[in-house]
Write a protein that holds these residues in place. Structure first.
Motif, PDB file in Angstrom:
ATOM      1  N   PHE A   1       0.837  -1.204   0.000  1.00 44.51           N
ATOM      2  CA  PHE A   1       0.000   0.000   0.000  1.00 44.51           C
ATOM      3  C   PHE A   1       0.870   1.252   0.000  1.00 44.51           C
ATOM      4  O   PHE A   1       0.654   2.184  -0.781  1.00 44.51           O
ATOM      5  N   ILE A   2       1.878   1.275   0.842  1.00 44.64           N
ATOM      6  CA  ILE A   2       2.778   2.428   0.940  1.00 44.64           C
ATOM      7  C   ILE A   2       3.550   2.626  -0.356  1.00 44.64           C
ATOM      8  O   ILE A   2       3.714   3.765  -0.834  1.00 44.64           O
ATOM      9  N   GLU A   3       4.017   1.542  -0.945  1.00 49.51           N
ATOM     10  CA  GLU A   3       4.783   1.643  -2.185  1.00 49.51           C
ATOM     11  C   GLU A   3       3.925   2.214  -3.313  1.00 49.51           C
ATOM     12  O   GLU A   3       4.401   2.999  -4.139  1.00 49.51           O
ATOM     13  N   LYS A   4       2.654   1.838  -3.342  1.00 47.17           N
ATOM     14  CA  LYS A   4       1.760   2.385  -4.362  1.00 47.17           C
ATOM     15  C   LYS A   4       1.538   3.879  -4.158  1.00 47.17           C
ATOM     16  O   LYS A   4       1.440   4.638  -5.127  1.00 47.17           O
ATOM     17  N   ILE A   5       1.463   4.298  -2.894  1.00 45.44           N
ATOM     18  CA  ILE A   5       1.326   5.726  -2.612  1.00 45.44           C
ATOM     19  C   ILE A   5       2.567   6.471  -3.089  1.00 45.44           C
ATOM     20  O   ILE A   5       2.483   7.500  -3.766  1.00 45.44           O
ATOM     21  N   LYS A   6       3.733   5.948  -2.749  1.00 41.28           N
ATOM     22  CA  LYS A   6       4.990   6.614  -3.096  1.00 41.28           C
ATOM     23  C   LYS A   6       5.206   6.693  -4.600  1.00 41.28           C
ATOM     24  O   LYS A   6       5.750   7.676  -5.116  1.00 41.28           O
ATOM     25  N   SER A   7       4.789   5.673  -5.316  1.00 44.97           N
ATOM     26  CA  SER A   7       4.975   5.644  -6.768  1.00 44.97           C
ATOM     27  C   SER A   7       3.778   6.197  -7.526  1.00 44.97           C
ATOM     28  O   SER A   7       3.765   6.199  -8.759  1.00 44.97           O
ATOM     29  N   ASN A   8       2.762   6.647  -6.753  1.00 45.55           N
ATOM     30  CA  ASN A   8       1.536   7.200  -7.350  1.00 45.55           C
ATOM     31  C   ASN A   8       0.926   6.211  -8.338  1.00 45.55           C
ATOM     32  O   ASN A   8       0.496   6.575  -9.430  1.00 45.55           O
ATOM     33  N   ASN A   9       0.893   4.958  -7.930  1.00 48.42           N
ATOM     34  CA  ASN A   9       0.434   3.861  -8.787  1.00 48.42           C
ATOM     35  C   ASN A   9      -1.071   3.652  -8.612  1.00 48.42           C
ATOM     36  O   ASN A   9      -1.519   2.743  -7.917  1.00 48.42           O
ATOM     37  N   PHE A  10      -1.847   4.506  -9.270  1.00 48.52           N
ATOM     38  CA  PHE A  10      -3.304   4.449  -9.125  1.00 48.52           C
ATOM     39  C   PHE A  10      -3.904   3.369 -10.007  1.00 48.52           C
ATOM     40  O   PHE A  10      -3.640   3.305 -11.210  1.00 48.52           O
ATOM     41  N   ASP A  11      -4.688   2.504  -9.418  1.00 46.97           N
ATOM     42  CA  ASP A  11      -5.542   1.583 -10.170  1.00 46.97           C
ATOM     43  C   ASP A  11      -6.658   1.133  -9.240  1.00 46.97           C
ATOM     44  O   ASP A  11      -6.564   1.280  -8.019  1.00 46.97           O
ATOM     45  N   LEU A  12      -7.705   0.594  -9.808  1.00 49.25           N
ATOM     46  CA  LEU A  12      -8.888   0.219  -9.027  1.00 49.25           C
ATOM     47  C   LEU A  12      -8.969  -1.284  -8.766  1.00 49.25           C
ATOM     48  O   LEU A  12     -10.014  -1.786  -8.362  1.00 49.25           O
ATOM     49  N   SER A  13      -7.869  -2.012  -8.977  1.00 44.44           N
ATOM     50  CA  SER A  13      -7.925  -3.471  -8.861  1.00 44.44           C
ATOM     51  C   SER A  13      -8.288  -3.918  -7.448  1.00 44.44           C
ATOM     52  O   SER A  13      -9.118  -4.829  -7.267  1.00 44.44           O
ATOM     53  N   HIS A  14      -7.704  -3.302  -6.435  1.00 44.58           N
ATOM     54  CA  HIS A  14      -8.014  -3.690  -5.055  1.00 44.58           C
ATOM     55  C   HIS A  14      -9.448  -3.311  -4.691  1.00 44.58           C
ATOM     56  O   HIS A  14     -10.132  -4.062  -3.982  1.00 44.58           O
ATOM     57  N   PHE A  15      -9.891  -2.172  -5.162  1.00 41.91           N
ATOM     58  CA  PHE A  15     -11.270  -1.762  -4.891  1.00 41.91           C
ATOM     59  C   PHE A  15     -12.243  -2.731  -5.560  1.00 41.91           C
ATOM     60  O   PHE A  15     -13.226  -3.163  -4.945  1.00 41.91           O
ATOM     61  N   ASN A  16     -11.978  -3.077  -6.817  1.00 44.28           N
ATOM     62  CA  ASN A  16     -12.852  -4.001  -7.532  1.00 44.28           C
ATOM     63  C   ASN A  16     -12.894  -5.364  -6.846  1.00 44.28           C
ATOM     64  O   ASN A  16     -13.952  -6.011  -6.757  1.00 44.28           O
ATOM     65  N   SER A  17     -11.738  -5.821  -6.367  1.00 47.26           N
ATOM     66  CA  SER A  17     -11.692  -7.110  -5.660  1.00 47.26           C
ATOM     67  C   SER A  17     -12.512  -7.079  -4.383  1.00 47.26           C
ATOM     68  O   SER A  17     -13.232  -8.019  -4.055  1.00 47.26           O
ATOM     69  N   ALA A  18     -12.373  -5.959  -3.643  1.00 52.59           N
ATOM     70  CA  ALA A  18     -13.136  -5.824  -2.394  1.00 52.59           C
ATOM     71  C   ALA A  18     -14.629  -5.795  -2.671  1.00 52.59           C
ATOM     72  O   ALA A  18     -15.431  -6.387  -1.917  1.00 52.59           O
ATOM     73  N   CYS A  19     -15.024  -5.128  -3.755  1.00 51.99           N
ATOM     74  CA  CYS A  19     -16.443  -5.079  -4.146  1.00 51.99           C
ATOM     75  C   CYS A  19     -16.940  -6.461  -4.561  1.00 51.99           C
ATOM     76  O   CYS A  19     -18.047  -6.867  -4.186  1.00 51.99           O
ATOM     77  N   ASN A  20     -16.139  -7.169  -5.349  1.00 50.15           N
ATOM     78  CA  ASN A  20     -16.541  -8.511  -5.808  1.00 50.15           C
ATOM     79  C   ASN A  20     -16.743  -9.463  -4.634  1.00 50.15           C
ATOM     80  O   ASN A  20     -17.712 -10.235  -4.606  1.00 50.15           O
ATOM     81  N   ALA A  21     -15.829  -9.419  -3.670  1.00 47.97           N
ATOM     82  CA  ALA A  21     -15.965 -10.292  -2.495  1.00 47.97           C
ATOM     83  C   ALA A  21     -17.227  -9.933  -1.730  1.00 47.97           C
ATOM     84  O   ALA A  21     -17.963 -10.819  -1.281  1.00 47.97           O
ATOM     85  N   LEU A  22     -17.490  -8.652  -1.558  1.00 48.02           N
ATOM     86  CA  LEU A  22     -18.668  -8.208  -0.823  1.00 48.02           C
ATOM     87  C   LEU A  22     -19.957  -8.604  -1.552  1.00 48.02           C
ATOM     88  O   LEU A  22     -20.911  -9.090  -0.938  1.00 48.02           O
ATOM     89  N   LYS A  23     -19.975  -8.390  -2.859  1.00 43.15           N
ATOM     90  CA  LYS A  23     -21.160  -8.768  -3.640  1.00 43.15           C
ATOM     91  C   LYS A  23     -21.438 -10.252  -3.536  1.00 43.15           C
ATOM     92  O   LYS A  23     -22.594 -10.671  -3.435  1.00 43.15           O
TER      93      LYS A  23
END
Length: 312
Positions: free
Chosen positions: A290-312
């Motif tokens: 998570f920290i490395e993605k913040i530092k590298s400004n590596n924006f993507d929605l893959s983790h959000f989509n995964s969290a939504c899929n699991a919840l659905k």
């Protein structure tokens, strides 16, 4: 960006774990504790507690959401509206309300998002993921995932009947509580197209949420998966089985071993976790990512989509 500042929202067992990991990584960490606000003298000194949530969010780079499940989205929407990066403990929420609003905020503010599915950082499961990626198992026919443990033994000196697990309004019940296995099937095998579930309510536990959840899934690739979750098993069990054209993969969380049985019924040990492996390393690795993605400004929605899929 070594000077990143973090806010932990919710200071139960998982909040404390993330706090300790971030402090050990030498980051500045603040804590908003619902318990502390109710009883100011209840917690240790030396921790930077804050009393006002919105002002605290303004002063940090990222918010680690560890409060009760029904409050996850409320804090995530507030943090995302202010452009703060977000780590949400599982599950993402207790229902599907406001997911679109959160997604909109994430996109418009290019917010890094992660969800606390720490099993994705287990060395055994990373090994299995790689086997599947390389297609070394051939065609996958079906998979079974299970976890069970007596809810009464989870924590010492804790009345589980008054906790989140016992209350559906706070996101309790074994299905959401033990959602890791659902995410694991999504991550390893594929997204669900058809879902059917049988829920069991055990009177012995004296809770109003389901204590057994048997879930059947068919993925978009026509792979059948079965997931069994329960609050009742007398001893901890956590296992995964993947049946394929080349043989059978078995993983046991308690032994940290991946074994393979081939077509000739010969069984061998494919992967074993290093003896120095400890459970906290999974939480540490997911936070580092998570920290490395913040530092590298590596924006993507893959983790959000995964969290939504699991919840659905």
């Amino acid at each position: 960006m070594k000077n990143l500042k973090f806010l932990i929202v919710g200071f139960g067992s998982i909040g404390k774990r993330h706090y300790n990991n971030l402090v050990n990584l030498s980051y500045e960490v603040y804590v908003y504790s619902y318990r502390k606000n109710k009883n100011p003298n209840n917690l240790n000194e030396g921790i930077k507690f804050v009393n006002e949530l919105e002002n605290a969010i303004e002063k940090v780079n990222a918010v680690i959401i560890c409060n009760s499940t029904e409050k996850h989205l409320e804090v995530a929407l507030l943090a995302s509206s202010k452009g703060k990066h977000i780590f949400v403990e599982k599950p993402l929420s207790h229902n599907l309300n406001n997911l679109k609003n959160l997604e909109k905020n994430l996109k418009s503010n290019k917010i890094i998002f992660a969800s606390g599915f720490m099993l994705r950082k287990h060395p055994n499961l990373i090994f299995i993921k790689e086997l599947i990626r390389k297609r070394e198992l051939g065609k996958i026919y079906y998979a079974n995932a299970s976890i069970g443990q007596d809810l009464r033994k989870w924590r010492k000196n804790y009345d589980y009947t008054k906790g989140y697990a016992a209350n559906s309004e706070t996101g309790g019940g074994v299905t959401l509580d033990l959602i890791h296995e659902i995410d694991l099937i999504n991550w390893l095998i594929g997204e669900a197209e058809i879902i059917f579930a049988l829920l069991g309510f055990n009177k012995e536990l004296n809770i109003n949420t389901e204590s057994i959840s048997n879930i059947s899934i068919k993925t978009y690739e026509d792979i059948i998966c079965n997931i069994q979750l329960d609050y009742l098993c007398p001893v901890l069990k956590r296992k995964l089985e993947i049946v394929s054209e080349n043989g059978i993969i078995n993983w046991d969380f308690k032994t940290n071993i991946v074994s393979f049985t081939n077509k000739e019924d010969h069984k061998e040990e494919l992967h074993k976790v290093d003896k120095n492996f400890e459970r906290n390393l999974m939480y540490l690795e997911e936070m580092k990512e998570f920290i490395e993605k913040i530092k590298s400004n590596n924006f993507d929605l893959s983790h959000f989509n995964s969290a939504c899929n699991a919840l659905k």
